[in-house]
Scaffold this motif. Sequence first.
Motif: not given
Length: 201
Positions: A42, A44, A46, A50, A71, A75, A121-122, A140
Amino acid sequence: MTGSATFDAPVSHWQDIPGWFQWRDGQSEAVAHFPDGSRFVEVGVYLGKSLCSLAEVVADSGRDITVLGVDTCRGSGPEGVRDIDAHGPAVEHGAGTMAGLLHRNVIACGFADSVQILISDSLRAAALFPDASLTWVHLDARHDYDSVIADIEAWRPKVAAGGWLSGDDYDEYAWPGVVAAVRDAVPDAARWSTNQWRVTL
Ligand SMILES: C[S@@+](CC[C@H](N)C(=O)[O-])C[C@H]1O[C@@H](n2cnc3c(N)ncnc32)[C@H](O)[C@@H]1O
């Protein structure tokens, strides 16, 4: 959902964690669909709502499935049609990072040893994985058009044939950038679960 008191409140279950997660049926479908040895990512997460729900679905299934969350823990900044910095209070609470709260929540929910967290970072995270090495990637992170396009392009090659690429906030009114990016980058994707999109690769 703002204020130190909210973030400091005790957590023992994913439902105690602040967040917007509302598509658990999709997670259940994934765990039922894919075999042992699968690797779910997953992007993102937060504060882990999830992510901890997914870890619980996996644990309850008794299946051997890897769960990894990515993540920056900094933010997304102001975004969306109302230009709201939804993660700002949590970042501020941790003096510039949500990593402490996220990790605390994963531990408190009982998944310290079964969930992996990559603070990155993604796009840099995606580059760490060989092509076709993942079973399911769920996006996400930032929700503007260019970010969603970049995330799709970075993660799509990492998903093996038959795996899923999906994402959150498939909502043309609240998140038009997500819908437009999915339309342009993965035209075979379809609406899935509650406000999600998904394509089988
Ligand atoms: C909508 S929240 C995720 C919510 C979470 N999936 C849930 O349902 O509980 C978006 C997250 O993406 C993260 N993010 C934003 N841009 C990112 C990037 N380029 N790489 C990694 N994470 C990013 C933010 O830090 C934030 O925690």
